[in-house]
Design a protein around this motif. Structure first.
Motif, PDB file in Angstrom:
ATOM      1  N   ARG A  36       0.852  -1.191   0.000  1.00  0.00           N
ATOM      2  CA  ARG A  36       0.000   0.000   0.000  1.00  0.00           C
ATOM      3  C   ARG A  36       0.890   1.244   0.000  1.00  0.00           C
ATOM      4  O   ARG A  36       1.714   1.421   0.896  1.00  0.00           O
ATOM      5  N   VAL A  37       0.714   2.096  -1.009  1.00  0.00           N
ATOM      6  CA  VAL A  37       1.563   3.271  -1.196  1.00  0.00           C
ATOM      7  C   VAL A  37       0.716   4.536  -1.145  1.00  0.00           C
ATOM      8  O   VAL A  37      -0.306   4.630  -1.832  1.00  0.00           O
ATOM      9  N   ASP A  38       1.140   5.486  -0.330  1.00  0.00           N
ATOM     10  CA  ASP A  38       0.479   6.782  -0.261  1.00  0.00           C
ATOM     11  C   ASP A  38       1.449   7.830  -0.793  1.00  0.00           C
ATOM     12  O   ASP A  38       2.609   7.878  -0.377  1.00  0.00           O
ATOM     13  N   VAL A  39       0.993   8.651  -1.723  1.00  0.00           N
ATOM     14  CA  VAL A  39       1.826   9.679  -2.346  1.00  0.00           C
ATOM     15  C   VAL A  39       1.477  11.027  -1.732  1.00  0.00           C
ATOM     16  O   VAL A  39       0.307  11.387  -1.633  1.00  0.00           O
ATOM     17  N   LYS A  40       2.505  11.761  -1.324  1.00  0.00           N
ATOM     18  CA  LYS A  40       2.328  13.102  -0.755  1.00  0.00           C
ATOM     19  C   LYS A  40       3.171  14.080  -1.562  1.00  0.00           C
ATOM     20  O   LYS A  40       4.242  13.729  -2.066  1.00  0.00           O
ATOM     21  N   TYR A  41       2.699  15.321  -1.642  1.00  0.00           N
ATOM     22  CA  TYR A  41       3.332  16.339  -2.476  1.00  0.00           C
ATOM     23  C   TYR A  41       3.511  17.616  -1.673  1.00  0.00           C
ATOM     24  O   TYR A  41       2.644  17.989  -0.874  1.00  0.00           O
ATOM     25  N   SER A  42       4.657  18.283  -1.884  1.00  0.00           N
ATOM     26  CA  SER A  42       4.880  19.575  -1.241  1.00  0.00           C
ATOM     27  C   SER A  42       5.751  20.460  -2.112  1.00  0.00           C
ATOM     28  O   SER A  42       6.712  19.991  -2.725  1.00  0.00           O
ATOM     29  N   LYS A  43       5.403  21.725  -2.147  1.00  0.00           N
ATOM     30  CA  LYS A  43       6.290  22.727  -2.724  1.00  0.00           C
ATOM     31  C   LYS A  43       7.287  23.143  -1.644  1.00  0.00           C
ATOM     32  O   LYS A  43       7.055  22.912  -0.457  1.00  0.00           O
ATOM     33  N   LYS A  60      -2.673  10.234  12.322  1.00  0.00           N
ATOM     34  CA  LYS A  60      -1.500   9.715  13.024  1.00  0.00           C
ATOM     35  C   LYS A  60      -1.339   8.206  12.871  1.00  0.00           C
ATOM     36  O   LYS A  60      -0.245   7.690  13.000  1.00  0.00           O
ATOM     37  N   PHE A  61      -2.424   7.493  12.638  1.00  0.00           N
ATOM     38  CA  PHE A  61      -2.349   6.045  12.499  1.00  0.00           C
ATOM     39  C   PHE A  61      -2.479   5.727  11.022  1.00  0.00           C
ATOM     40  O   PHE A  61      -3.525   5.918  10.428  1.00  0.00           O
ATOM     41  N   HIS A  62      -1.413   5.262  10.436  1.00  0.00           N
ATOM     42  CA  HIS A  62      -1.279   5.177   8.989  1.00  0.00           C
ATOM     43  C   HIS A  62      -1.717   3.820   8.453  1.00  0.00           C
ATOM     44  O   HIS A  62      -1.475   2.796   9.057  1.00  0.00           O
ATOM     45  N   ASP A  63      -2.352   3.864   7.297  1.00  0.00           N
ATOM     46  CA  ASP A  63      -2.867   2.657   6.661  1.00  0.00           C
ATOM     47  C   ASP A  63      -2.150   2.416   5.333  1.00  0.00           C
ATOM     48  O   ASP A  63      -2.773   2.121   4.331  1.00  0.00           O
ATOM     49  N   CYS A  64      -0.835   2.601   5.333  1.00  0.00           N
ATOM     50  CA  CYS A  64      -0.052   2.324   4.139  1.00  0.00           C
ATOM     51  C   CYS A  64       1.250   1.666   4.572  1.00  0.00           C
ATOM     52  O   CYS A  64       1.573   1.626   5.754  1.00  0.00           O
ATOM     53  N   ASP A  65       1.983   1.145   3.610  1.00  0.00           N
ATOM     54  CA  ASP A  65       3.273   0.527   3.894  1.00  0.00           C
ATOM     55  C   ASP A  65       4.435   1.453   3.563  1.00  0.00           C
ATOM     56  O   ASP A  65       5.482   1.393   4.195  1.00  0.00           O
TER      57      ASP A  65
END
Length: 99
Positions: A36-43, A60-65
């Motif tokens: 499970r992959v979560d993508v995050k973006y920031s300038k 705070k409790f994450h559901d990705c790997d």
């Protein structure tokens, strides 16, 4: 810029099978039918104490790997950081200094 679509292309071009998940899931992709992959973006934020990227993890409790962090300095300069979820330790945000 559609950075999630670009992330899928990046994963696919490196030999991974990335399936985009719908909004009912707390992560963006399932890779190779198991990761499970979560993508995050920031300038880049420019602060008085230094420049940094900030990624809101939503909860705070994450559901990705794995997190894929996309850092945008400008439109031509993107950096990708991959962090296992186990390194995050129930944080609500990840901040990365300018590299």
């Amino acid at each position: 810029m559609d950075w999630r679509r670009n992330s899928k292309k990046l994963l696919d071009s490196n030999g991974y099978l990335a399936e985009k998940m719908n909004t009912n899931y707390a992560y963006d992709f399932i890779v190779n039918n198991k990761t499970r992959v979560d993508v995050k973006y920031s300038k880049l934020y420019k602060g008085s104490s230094g420049n940094f990227y900030a990624f809101n993890l939503e909860q705070k409790f994450h559901d990705c790997d794995v997190y894929i962090l996309i850092c945008e300095e400008d439109k031509e300069n993107l950096k990708t950081i991959i962090i296992p979820q186990s390194f995050v330790h129930n944080q609500g945000q990840i901040s990365v200094g300018e590299t």
